[in-house]
Enzyme design. Sequence first.
Site, PDB file in Angstrom:
ATOM      1  N   SER A 118       0.853  -1.190   0.000  1.00 53.94           N
ATOM      2  CA  SER A 118       0.000   0.000   0.000  1.00 53.94           C
ATOM      3  C   SER A 118       0.886   1.237   0.000  1.00 53.94           C
ATOM      4  O   SER A 118       1.946   1.241   0.633  1.00 53.94           O
ATOM      5  CB  SER A 118      -0.860  -0.026   1.256  1.00 53.94           C
ATOM      6  OG  SER A 118      -1.523   1.200   1.384  1.00 53.94           O
ATOM      7  N   SER A 119       0.430   2.302  -0.669  1.00 54.55           N
ATOM      8  CA  SER A 119       1.243   3.521  -0.750  1.00 54.55           C
ATOM      9  C   SER A 119       1.529   4.097   0.638  1.00 54.55           C
ATOM     10  O   SER A 119       2.517   4.798   0.818  1.00 54.55           O
ATOM     11  CB  SER A 119       0.537   4.569  -1.609  1.00 54.55           C
ATOM     12  OG  SER A 119      -0.722   4.870  -1.069  1.00 54.55           O
ATOM     13  N   CYS A 120       0.670   3.782   1.629  1.00 50.33           N
ATOM     14  CA  CYS A 120       0.861   4.395   2.954  1.00 50.33           C
ATOM     15  C   CYS A 120       2.013   3.750   3.732  1.00 50.33           C
ATOM     16  O   CYS A 120       2.289   4.157   4.848  1.00 50.33           O
ATOM     17  CB  CYS A 120      -0.430   4.353   3.753  1.00 50.33           C
ATOM     18  SG  CYS A 120      -0.950   2.692   4.148  1.00 50.33           S
ATOM     19  N   TYR A 173       1.027  -1.444  10.931  1.00 47.82           N
ATOM     20  CA  TYR A 173       0.482  -1.937   9.660  1.00 47.82           C
ATOM     21  C   TYR A 173       1.581  -1.938   8.590  1.00 47.82           C
ATOM     22  O   TYR A 173       1.783  -2.926   7.876  1.00 47.82           O
ATOM     23  CB  TYR A 173      -0.675  -1.023   9.235  1.00 47.82           C
ATOM     24  CG  TYR A 173      -1.244  -1.297   7.871  1.00 47.82           C
ATOM     25  CD1 TYR A 173      -2.133  -2.355   7.682  1.00 47.82           C
ATOM     26  CD2 TYR A 173      -0.919  -0.503   6.776  1.00 47.82           C
ATOM     27  CE1 TYR A 173      -2.669  -2.608   6.431  1.00 47.82           C
ATOM     28  CE2 TYR A 173      -1.448  -0.751   5.527  1.00 47.82           C
ATOM     29  CZ  TYR A 173      -2.332  -1.803   5.360  1.00 47.82           C
ATOM     30  OH  TYR A 173      -2.860  -2.056   4.121  1.00 47.82           O
ATOM     31  N   HIS A 208     -11.710   4.610   5.410  1.00 47.81           N
ATOM     32  CA  HIS A 208     -10.778   5.493   4.713  1.00 47.81           C
ATOM     33  C   HIS A 208     -11.522   6.770   4.271  1.00 47.81           C
ATOM     34  O   HIS A 208     -12.739   6.874   4.435  1.00 47.81           O
ATOM     35  CB  HIS A 208     -10.208   4.781   3.482  1.00 47.81           C
ATOM     36  CG  HIS A 208      -9.217   3.710   3.835  1.00 47.81           C
ATOM     37  ND1 HIS A 208      -9.369   2.397   3.446  1.00 47.81           N
ATOM     38  CD2 HIS A 208      -8.058   3.751   4.544  1.00 47.81           C
ATOM     39  CE1 HIS A 208      -8.342   1.683   3.905  1.00 47.81           C
ATOM     40  NE2 HIS A 208      -7.541   2.477   4.571  1.00 47.81           N
ATOM     41  N   LYS A 242       3.296  -5.061   6.384  1.00 45.38           N
ATOM     42  CA  LYS A 242       3.208  -5.095   4.918  1.00 45.38           C
ATOM     43  C   LYS A 242       4.614  -5.143   4.300  1.00 45.38           C
ATOM     44  O   LYS A 242       4.853  -5.829   3.312  1.00 45.38           O
ATOM     45  CB  LYS A 242       2.467  -3.855   4.411  1.00 45.38           C
ATOM     46  CG  LYS A 242       0.980  -3.941   4.630  1.00 45.38           C
ATOM     47  CD  LYS A 242       0.388  -4.816   3.551  1.00 45.38           C
ATOM     48  CE  LYS A 242      -0.986  -5.296   3.850  1.00 45.38           C
ATOM     49  NZ  LYS A 242      -1.442  -6.311   2.906  1.00 45.38           N
TER      50      LYS A 242
HETATM   51  N1  LIG Z   1      -8.302   0.044   0.682  1.00 47.35           N
HETATM   52  C1  LIG Z   1      -7.284   0.713   0.188  1.00 47.35           C
HETATM   53  O1  LIG Z   1      -7.345   1.941  -0.003  1.00 47.35           O
HETATM   54  C2  LIG Z   1      -6.004  -0.005  -0.160  1.00 47.35           C
HETATM   55  C3  LIG Z   1      -4.994   0.758  -0.748  1.00 47.35           C
HETATM   56  C4  LIG Z   1      -3.800   0.128  -1.071  1.00 47.35           C
HETATM   57  C5  LIG Z   1      -3.637  -1.216  -0.805  1.00 47.35           C
HETATM   58  N2  LIG Z   1      -4.635  -1.923  -0.236  1.00 47.35           N
HETATM   59  C6  LIG Z   1      -4.372  -3.340   0.070  1.00 47.35           C
HETATM   60  O2  LIG Z   1      -5.327  -4.184  -0.497  1.00 47.35           O
HETATM   61  C7  LIG Z   1      -5.537  -5.318   0.346  1.00 47.35           C
HETATM   62  C8  LIG Z   1      -7.015  -5.494   0.565  1.00 47.35           C
HETATM   63  O3  LIG Z   1      -7.540  -4.322   1.167  1.00 47.35           O
HETATM   64  P1  LIG Z   1      -9.091  -3.982   1.123  1.00 47.35           P
HETATM   65  O4  LIG Z   1      -9.198  -2.512   1.186  1.00 47.35           O
HETATM   66  O5  LIG Z   1      -9.749  -4.756   0.053  1.00 47.35           O
HETATM   67  O6  LIG Z   1      -9.546  -4.538   2.542  1.00 47.35           O
HETATM   68  P2  LIG Z   1     -10.993  -5.045   2.988  1.00 47.35           P
HETATM   69  O7  LIG Z   1     -12.039  -4.432   2.143  1.00 47.35           O
HETATM   70  O8  LIG Z   1     -11.066  -4.857   4.458  1.00 47.35           O
HETATM   71  O9  LIG Z   1     -10.955  -6.586   2.646  1.00 47.35           O
HETATM   72  C9  LIG Z   1     -10.081  -7.447   3.295  1.00 47.35           C
HETATM   73  C10 LIG Z   1     -10.656  -8.837   3.228  1.00 47.35           C
HETATM   74  O10 LIG Z   1      -9.742  -9.708   3.898  1.00 47.35           O
HETATM   75  C11 LIG Z   1     -10.488 -10.615   4.673  1.00 47.35           C
HETATM   76  N3  LIG Z   1      -9.704 -11.083   5.801  1.00 47.35           N
HETATM   77  C12 LIG Z   1      -9.056 -10.332   6.721  1.00 47.35           C
HETATM   78  N4  LIG Z   1      -8.479 -11.129   7.643  1.00 47.35           N
HETATM   79  C13 LIG Z   1      -8.776 -12.412   7.286  1.00 47.35           C
HETATM   80  C14 LIG Z   1      -8.487 -13.672   7.842  1.00 47.35           C
HETATM   81  N5  LIG Z   1      -7.782 -13.794   8.969  1.00 47.35           N
HETATM   82  N6  LIG Z   1      -8.943 -14.777   7.211  1.00 47.35           N
HETATM   83  C15 LIG Z   1      -9.679 -14.687   6.090  1.00 47.35           C
HETATM   84  N7  LIG Z   1      -9.998 -13.502   5.511  1.00 47.35           N
HETATM   85  C16 LIG Z   1      -9.555 -12.384   6.120  1.00 47.35           C
HETATM   86  C17 LIG Z   1     -11.688  -9.815   5.152  1.00 47.35           C
HETATM   87  O11 LIG Z   1     -12.686 -10.710   5.515  1.00 47.35           O
HETATM   88  P3  LIG Z   1     -13.932 -10.234   6.411  1.00 47.35           P
HETATM   89  O12 LIG Z   1     -14.834  -9.574   5.417  1.00 47.35           O
HETATM   90  O13 LIG Z   1     -14.462 -11.474   6.984  1.00 47.35           O
HETATM   91  O14 LIG Z   1     -13.380  -9.281   7.435  1.00 47.35           O
HETATM   92  C18 LIG Z   1     -12.004  -8.992   3.912  1.00 47.35           C
HETATM   93  O15 LIG Z   1     -12.862  -9.693   3.060  1.00 47.35           O
HETATM   94  C19 LIG Z   1      -4.745  -5.066   1.623  1.00 47.35           C
HETATM   95  O16 LIG Z   1      -3.572  -5.823   1.588  1.00 47.35           O
HETATM   96  C20 LIG Z   1      -4.424  -3.593   1.575  1.00 47.35           C
HETATM   97  O17 LIG Z   1      -3.187  -3.303   2.154  1.00 47.35           O
HETATM   98  C21 LIG Z   1      -5.828  -1.359   0.089  1.00 47.35           C
END
Ligand SMILES: NC(=O)c1ccc[n+]([C@@H]2O[C@H](COP(=O)([O-])OP(=O)(O)OC[C@H]3O[C@@H](n4cnc5c(N)ncnc54)[C@H](OP(=O)(O)O)[C@@H]3O)[C@@H](O)[C@H]2O)c1
Length: 313
Positions: free
Chosen positions: A109-111, A138, A181, A142
């Site tokens: 992630s960019s952060c 976090y 966010h 990562k």
């Molecule tokens: N959101 C952003 O702006 C952003 C930006 C850059 C990078 N990213 C990266 O993208 C990735 C996904 O982020 P996201 O924003 O899509 O997050 P999210 O919407 O919170 O989705 C994360 C998913 O992971 C599942 N999960 C978490 N812990 C788990 C576990 N122990 N076992 C099984 N499933 C699990 C969650 O399941 P539940 O639904 O059951 O909780 C959820 O479905 C991350 O690595 C993040 O760093 C995100």
Amino acid sequence: MLTPSHRIFVAGHRGLVGSALVRALEKRGYKHILTRSRTELDLLDQPAVRAFLMKEKPEYILLAAAKVGGIGANMAFPADFIYDNLMVAANVIHSAHVANIDHLLFLGSSCIYPRQAPQPIGEDALLTGPLEPTNAPYAISKIAGITMCEAYNRQYGRSYRPVMPTNLYGINDNFDTENAHVIPALMSRFHAAKIKHLPEVVLWGTGTPRREFLYADDAADACLFLLEKDDSLDLVNIGVGEDIPIHDLAQIMSETVGYRGKVRFDTGKPDGMMRKLLNVQRLATLGWRPRTTLREGLQQTYDWYLRHQTGRP
Ligand SMILES: NC(=O)c1ccc[n+]([C@@H]2O[C@H](COP(=O)([O-])OP(=O)(O)OC[C@H]3O[C@@H](n4cnc5c(N)ncnc54)[C@H](OP(=O)(O)O)[C@@H]3O)[C@@H](O)[C@H]2O)c1
């Protein structure tokens, strides 16, 4: 390289990025997509993860499962952020290796770039300076995941590919205002203000800090583009390459939601970092560009939000 005949496990398929990856795969005609909810497979449970991967033998793992949240959640639950993300990364990456799975995509992630990284932030800025203290647990987890990918590639010849997306938003985002966010938090606040006919929405800071936002479906498209077209394993930033001031975002958001009151900035409150923009030259040179404008992405997100109200279906 990834092709539609491959068997792919999308971890975290109910989340913002995971669901976008599944949509992108389906749109491209991929048929062999494996998913498991957290109740079916808790990625914190190493024996269960190993048994699942040994049995199912996917050829690619797209690791979009993580504990993710805004600044408030990161500050309130630092132990959960470092433990969950370290364990998910370690369990999935190591078990993938044990199960002899060659290909994995890991989302950074960019952060997690250093707080004072020169703008726009290039991939080579990683680990060149102190982190933003509010999300250091976090970020460290990562960075450990990215370093694991590089280590398994070097020692075992695996193709575990880390990517670095900018701030993402879209369908299946988390709209809980305490943990969300910027975009989902603003969307639910403007929506609530519209419903309650509030005369103004007050936002923290001056509104001048600039941020970059990418629609999650575009981010998923970029991930698949890289896996399908580029066999390098170097870290790649995924972003728009442009940012906008928060007051412009607030304006577009109020228009999208149809809120007719005022937006006021409480300049007594802190602004946070003035700028956080990725250098996307590497991805642009490979030939990828985002397709969705911020207005289009916000409209699609709001349409989805209205159908699901509280965020997750
Ligand atoms: N959101 C952003 O702006 C952003 C930006 C850059 C990078 N990213 C990266 O993208 C990735 C996904 O982020 P996201 O924003 O899509 O997050 P999210 O919407 O919170 O989705 C994360 C998913 O992971 C599942 N999960 C978490 N812990 C788990 C576990 N122990 N076992 C099984 N499933 C699990 C969650 O399941 P539940 O639904 O059951 O909780 C959820 O479905 C991350 O690595 C993040 O760093 C995100």
